[in-house]
Design a protein around this motif. Structure first.
Motif, PDB file in Angstrom:
ATOM      1  N   ALA A   1       9.143  40.898  10.583  1.00 30.98           N
ATOM      2  CA  ALA A   1       9.150  39.813  11.579  1.00 30.98           C
ATOM      3  C   ALA A   1       8.214  38.680  11.146  1.00 30.98           C
ATOM      4  N   ALA A   2       7.053  39.068  10.617  1.00 37.48           N
ATOM      5  CA  ALA A   2       6.101  38.038  10.169  1.00 37.48           C
ATOM      6  C   ALA A   2       6.688  37.215   9.021  1.00 37.48           C
ATOM      7  N   ARG A   3       7.334  37.939   8.073  1.00 35.73           N
ATOM      8  CA  ARG A   3       7.934  37.217   6.938  1.00 35.73           C
ATOM      9  C   ARG A   3       9.057  36.288   7.391  1.00 35.73           C
ATOM     10  N   GLU A   4       9.883  36.773   8.276  1.00 36.46           N
ATOM     11  CA  GLU A   4      11.009  35.958   8.752  1.00 36.46           C
ATOM     12  C   GLU A   4      10.509  34.716   9.485  1.00 36.46           C
ATOM     13  N   VAL A   5       9.509  34.905  10.352  1.00 38.83           N
ATOM     14  CA  VAL A   5       8.976  33.758  11.094  1.00 38.83           C
ATOM     15  C   VAL A   5       8.298  32.772  10.140  1.00 38.83           C
ATOM     16  N   ALA A   6       7.522  33.322   9.188  1.00 30.52           N
ATOM     17  CA  ALA A   6       6.833  32.457   8.215  1.00 30.52           C
ATOM     18  C   ALA A   6       7.839  31.679   7.386  1.00 30.52           C
ATOM     19  N   ASN A   7       8.878  32.365   6.972  1.00 31.40           N
ATOM     20  CA  ASN A   7       9.903  31.680   6.166  1.00 31.40           C
ATOM     21  C   ASN A   7      10.596  30.571   6.980  1.00 31.40           C
ATOM     22  N   LEU A   8      10.898  30.911   8.233  1.00 31.49           N
ATOM     23  CA  LEU A   8      11.542  29.899   9.078  1.00 31.49           C
ATOM     24  C   LEU A   8      10.619  28.701   9.291  1.00 31.49           C
ATOM     25  N   ARG A   9       9.338  28.982   9.597  1.00 31.37           N
ATOM     26  CA  ARG A   9       8.393  27.880   9.808  1.00 31.37           C
ATOM     27  C   ARG A   9       8.205  27.062   8.522  1.00 31.37           C
ATOM     28  N   ALA A  10       8.066  27.754   7.396  1.00 38.76           N
ATOM     29  CA  ALA A  10       7.862  27.056   6.124  1.00 38.76           C
ATOM     30  C   ALA A  10       9.084  26.227   5.758  1.00 38.76           C
TER      31      ALA A  10
ATOM     32  N   ALA B   1       0.845  -1.199   0.000  1.00 43.78           N
ATOM     33  CA  ALA B   1       0.000   0.000   0.000  1.00 43.78           C
ATOM     34  C   ALA B   1       0.879   1.247   0.000  1.00 43.78           C
ATOM     35  N   ALA B   2       0.444   2.263  -0.795  1.00 44.58           N
ATOM     36  CA  ALA B   2       1.189   3.521  -0.840  1.00 44.58           C
ATOM     37  C   ALA B   2       1.104   4.217   0.514  1.00 44.58           C
ATOM     38  N   ARG B   3       2.213   4.764   0.939  1.00 46.96           N
ATOM     39  CA  ARG B   3       2.253   5.447   2.227  1.00 46.96           C
ATOM     40  C   ARG B   3       2.038   6.957   2.023  1.00 46.96           C
ATOM     41  N   THR B   4       1.377   7.590   2.962  1.00 48.53           N
ATOM     42  CA  THR B   4       1.088   9.026   2.895  1.00 48.53           C
ATOM     43  C   THR B   4       1.576   9.705   4.164  1.00 48.53           C
ATOM     44  N   PHE B   5       1.566  11.075   4.101  1.00 42.17           N
ATOM     45  CA  PHE B   5       1.997  11.826   5.279  1.00 42.17           C
ATOM     46  C   PHE B   5       1.024  11.667   6.436  1.00 42.17           C
ATOM     47  N   ALA B   6      -0.197  11.185   6.110  1.00 44.02           N
ATOM     48  CA  ALA B   6      -1.159  10.967   7.192  1.00 44.02           C
ATOM     49  C   ALA B   6      -0.687   9.858   8.130  1.00 44.02           C
ATOM     50  N   ASP B   7       0.186   9.000   7.608  1.00 43.76           N
ATOM     51  CA  ASP B   7       0.692   7.898   8.423  1.00 43.76           C
ATOM     52  C   ASP B   7       1.980   8.276   9.162  1.00 43.76           C
ATOM     53  N   VAL B   8       2.397   9.535   9.015  1.00 42.88           N
ATOM     54  CA  VAL B   8       3.688   9.947   9.558  1.00 42.88           C
ATOM     55  C   VAL B   8       3.489  11.069  10.576  1.00 42.88           C
ATOM     56  N   ASP B   9       4.220  11.001  11.648  1.00 42.97           N
ATOM     57  CA  ASP B   9       4.248  12.068  12.643  1.00 42.97           C
ATOM     58  C   ASP B   9       5.374  13.022  12.251  1.00 42.97           C
ATOM     59  N   LEU B  10       4.998  14.174  11.638  1.00 38.89           N
ATOM     60  CA  LEU B  10       6.021  15.101  11.139  1.00 38.89           C
ATOM     61  C   LEU B  10       6.842  15.719  12.254  1.00 38.89           C
ATOM     62  N   SER B  11       6.312  15.745  13.472  1.00 37.78           N
ATOM     63  CA  SER B  11       7.069  16.343  14.566  1.00 37.78           C
ATOM     64  C   SER B  11       8.394  15.620  14.789  1.00 37.78           C
ATOM     65  N   ALA B  12       8.428  14.336  14.414  1.00 42.40           N
ATOM     66  CA  ALA B  12       9.668  13.584  14.585  1.00 42.40           C
ATOM     67  C   ALA B  12      10.750  14.050  13.626  1.00 42.40           C
ATOM     68  N   TYR B  13      10.336  14.759  12.548  1.00 39.86           N
ATOM     69  CA  TYR B  13      11.301  15.194  11.540  1.00 39.86           C
ATOM     70  C   TYR B  13      11.617  16.693  11.639  1.00 39.86           C
ATOM     71  N   GLN B  14      10.923  17.421  12.534  1.00 41.31           N
ATOM     72  CA  GLN B  14      11.164  18.862  12.658  1.00 41.31           C
ATOM     73  C   GLN B  14      12.416  19.144  13.467  1.00 41.31           C
ATOM     74  N   ASN B  15      13.027  20.291  13.151  1.00 43.01           N
ATOM     75  CA  ASN B  15      14.238  20.703  13.846  1.00 43.01           C
ATOM     76  C   ASN B  15      13.865  21.085  15.283  1.00 43.01           C
ATOM     77  N   PRO B  16      14.438  20.410  16.242  1.00 42.28           N
ATOM     78  CA  PRO B  16      14.092  20.729  17.640  1.00 42.28           C
ATOM     79  C   PRO B  16      14.519  22.141  18.056  1.00 42.28           C
ATOM     80  N   TYR B  17      15.386  22.781  17.267  1.00 41.16           N
ATOM     81  CA  TYR B  17      15.859  24.117  17.605  1.00 41.16           C
ATOM     82  C   TYR B  17      15.129  25.203  16.820  1.00 41.16           C
ATOM     83  N   GLU B  18      14.051  24.803  16.112  1.00 45.59           N
ATOM     84  CA  GLU B  18      13.344  25.780  15.267  1.00 45.59           C
ATOM     85  C   GLU B  18      12.755  26.907  16.104  1.00 45.59           C
TER      86      GLU B  18
END
Length: 314
Positions: A160-169, A91-108
């Motif tokens: 500030a909004a652009r910088e934060v948005a860019n960092l989050r994105a 079966a094809a795997r999707t992001f719904a099956d993945v916890d993205l928090s495990a892949y995020q930078n902990p220092y973000e």
């Protein structure tokens, strides 16, 4: 033979067998009786039929339990496994099956906070610089200052909004990229495992065919070897049977020899001349030969003794 008389007498006579003839006949009869009594009939106790030789037994063992069952059983088991194989469903795997928090930078979050602090300091420096310039120009505290300060505030807030948005994105894109890599590796691993499983079943089928072929070849080889052993064993058994037959024939010769010697003895008895002494009063003694009379009765008795002994054992 005809009897001959030397004289005639009308007087009464007393005829008896001559002692010599009597002794010879008695001796021969005793000899025959002694041979018969000393050699009573005994059934043959020896083996008459040769049994299977060790070589023939080995040949039977090779045919009856040649050890092919294990090979064929394994071949059947492998063929059964290969025949019962069902391809794995991937079966094809999707992001719904993945916890993205495990892949995020902990220092973000720390980076975002640091960026906001840097922007805030720059904003304060800019506001102070603007206030100083307005003071020198005599416009401090007026509408002009308010407009300029508000515009500066808006610019820094937008930044500030652009910088934060860019960092989050950027963090989200990085997390989804890492997750997509893992999803792809997982699907490729599933496909590889499925391919290996199918290859394994194909190998089982090939091994089953090979084992069956080897089993048949070994069975044919064993049968050929068993046939050769059976032939050699048959020759050995024929030799053994010939030895048993020779022993039995020797026993027959021993029995025949007994009756041959009895026959010789009886021949001697029958060949003994039977002499009869006849006495007559007033007359001379006349000797006469009478082999068919009294002697015949005596020999008949000896023959009866030989007949009572039975025949040659069969």
């Amino acid at each position: 033979m005809s009897s001959k008389k030397t004289t005639k007498s009308s007087q009464s006579t007393d005829s008896t067998i001559d002692p010599y003839s009597r002794s010879r006949i008695d001796q021969g009869t005793d000899n025959v009786r002694g041979m018969l009594e000393g050699n009573p009939y005994q059934p043959y106790q020896g083996e008459r039929v040769a049994g299977l030789t060790g070589t023939q037994q080995e040949a039977r063992g090779m045919v009856g339990g040649s050890g092919q069952d294990d090979i064929f059983t394994e071949a059947v088991e492998r063929a059964r496994l290969a025949g019962g194989y069902e391809p794995e469903k991937i079966a094809a795997r999707t992001f719904a099956d993945v916890d993205l928090s495990a892949y995020q930078n902990p220092y973000e979050d720390a980076v975002v906070q640091q960026t906001l602090q840097d922007i805030s300091r720059e904003k304060q420096v800019a506001l102070n610089r603007t206030a100083g310039a307005l003071t020198q120009s005599g416009a401090f505290g007026g509408d002009r200052e308010a407009i300029i300060q508000a515009e500066n505030q808006k610019n820094f807030d937008d930044r500030a909004a652009r910088e934060v948005a860019n960092l989050r994105a950027s963090g989200f894109d990085r997390a989804t990229s890492l997750a997509a890599d893992d999803l792809g590796r997982g699907e490729r691993a599933d496909q590889t495992n499925a391919s290996l499983a199918m290859q394994n079943e194909q190998n089982n089928l090939q091994v089953a065919n090979l084992l069956a072929s080897l089993g048949l070849s070994r069975e044919e080889s064993n049968r050929a070897e068993a046939g050769l052993l059976a032939q050699l064993g048959s020759e050995e058994r024929s030799i053994n049977q010939a030895g048993l037959d020779a022993q039995y024939e020797e026993r027959l010769r021993e029995q025949e020899d007994l009756y041959r010697r009895i026959a010789i003895e009886m021949g001697l008895i029958s060949g003994t001349p039977v002499l009869v002494d006849s006495e007559s009063q007033g007359q001379s003694v006349t000797k006469m030969s009478d082999p068919l009379g009294t002697a015949g009765a005596i020999l008949g008795g000896a023959g009866s003794i030989a007949s009572a002994a039975g025949g040659v054992p069969s």
